[in-house]
Scaffold this active site. Structure first.
Site, PDB file in Angstrom:
ATOM      1  CG  HIS A 110      -7.571   0.672   0.664  1.00 24.55           C
ATOM      2  ND1 HIS A 110      -6.641   0.687   1.893  1.00 24.55           N
ATOM      3  CD2 HIS A 110      -8.088  -0.671   1.070  1.00 24.55           C
ATOM      4  CE1 HIS A 110      -6.665  -0.430   2.474  1.00 24.55           C
ATOM      5  NE2 HIS A 110      -7.570  -1.312   1.860  1.00 24.55           N
ATOM      6  CD  GLU A 165      -2.896   1.089   2.356  1.00 25.03           C
ATOM      7  OE1 GLU A 165      -2.919   0.402   3.115  1.00 25.03           O
ATOM      8  OE2 GLU A 165      -4.011   2.312   2.217  1.00 25.03           O
ATOM      9  CE1 TYR A 214      -6.421  10.713   5.030  1.00 23.33           C
ATOM     10  CE2 TYR A 214      -4.797   9.094   5.067  1.00 23.33           C
ATOM     11  CZ  TYR A 214      -5.295  10.310   5.489  1.00 23.33           C
ATOM     12  OH  TYR A 214      -4.847  10.744   6.565  1.00 23.33           O
ATOM     13  CD  GLU A 238      -8.169   1.867   4.525  1.00 26.29           C
ATOM     14  OE1 GLU A 238      -7.702   0.864   5.007  1.00 26.29           O
ATOM     15  OE2 GLU A 238      -7.695   2.637   3.826  1.00 26.29           O
TER      16      GLU A 238
HETATM   17 MN    MN Z   1      -5.727   2.336   2.803  1.00 25.48          MN
END
Ligand code: MN
Length: 289
Positions: free
Chosen positions: A205, A146, A181, A240
């Site tokens: 995500h 990630e 994000y 998320e």
């Molecule tokens: Mn995440």
């Protein structure tokens, strides 16, 4: 494509009751997949989770950040070995649950580092991931790294950086995991990183700039979804969101979840599912090529 929901939308504890709740609510909100945080694979009750999934089946994935004692990016031999053992145990747990993805910050701790990553630390992290990925391949599990922001790791903070890190490893069982994000903090836009990582993009995500309701912050979801359509992305897409109304003893503090952005998990999850399905439907209707 599988649409997923992160477990912390529902509960901060993943014992049998927590698992039952998260699975049932995730399915009722229309999702195909539940992602849960596997912060400690040694204390996690695999048998309880298996019982829960047998009662109410759903696709499962897991994400985490490495604990300090198992930080493979330190190049300290004891921590590197602890990290390899930790990740191998995560892979075993996920294999028992029939999962195909281990994602998140599996390359370092999820914390504010006070200095740049070292060459030795980078190499140590890559060597461990290479070994764990080989083992995971045999169990049908892929590793997704990630891309998180600079306040949560120092190894890489952009899709391009993750791609370079993965290409240096040279293991085809390791891919890129993008999160809107984090992209919104570090990337120049939401479009180019998707195209740049297209060959390795494995997991996504979907999070808003404040981690609350989708569409109520500053993330350019239109650009992101257009880019996903452009490359024909068909991997998991997981909503998320975090609020101080649901607390995980380990994860909430790591992620800095101090604000109450929502109280009604059901309303939040249903809204997010409709938002993501709507974006996917919208980009289907336009000519992209
Ligand atoms: Mn995440």
């Amino acid at each position: 494509m599988q649409l997923g929901c992160h477990g912390l939308v529902w509960t901060g504890s993943f014992d049998e009751a927590g698992f039952d709740l998260a699975v049932a609510e995730t399915k009722q909100a229309g999702y195909d997949l539940l992602e849960f945080p596997l912060m400690d694979p040694y204390s996690f009750d695999v048998a309880a989770a298996k019982r829960s999934l047998a009662r109410n089946p759903i696709a499962i994935t897991s994400s985490l950040g490495l604990p300090a004692y198992a930080d493979i990016s330190t190049a300290e031999p004891e921590k590197v070995q602890a990290g390899e053992d930790f990740l191998n145990r995560c892979v075993e747990v996920l294999s028992e649950l029939g999962s195909h993805y281990l994602v998140g910050a599996i390359f370092s701790q999820l914390t504010k580092y006070m200095a740049p990553a070292t060459d030795d630390g980078r190499k140590a992290s890559q060597d461990v991931l290479n070994k764990v990925a080989d083992r995971a391949r045999g169990l049908g599990i892929q590793l997704g790294l990630e891309v998180v922001n600079r306040y949560e790791t120092n190894l890489f903070n952009t899709g391009r950086g993750a791609l370079a890190f993965i290409e240096e490893i040279g293991n085809d069982n390791i891919g890129v995991h993008l999160d809107t994000y984090h992209m919104n903090i570090e990337e120049p836009d939401m479009y180019r990183p998707v195209l740049e990582t297209r060959a390795k993009l494995m997991y996504v995500h979907i999070g808003e700039s404040h981690r609350g309701y989708l569409g109520s912050g500053s993330v350019d979801f239109d650009g992101f979804y257009r880019a996903l359509a452009e490359i024909g992305y068909d991997g998991p897409m997981v909503f998320e969101s975090f609020s101080s109304s649901v607390v995980s003893a380990e994860l909430s503090n790591n992620l800095g979840i101090w604000r109450n952005l929502w109280d009604d998990s059901r309303d939040l999850a249903r809204h997010a599912h409709a938002f993501m399905a709507g974006q996917l439907r919208a980009v289907e209707t336009i000519e992209l090529h």
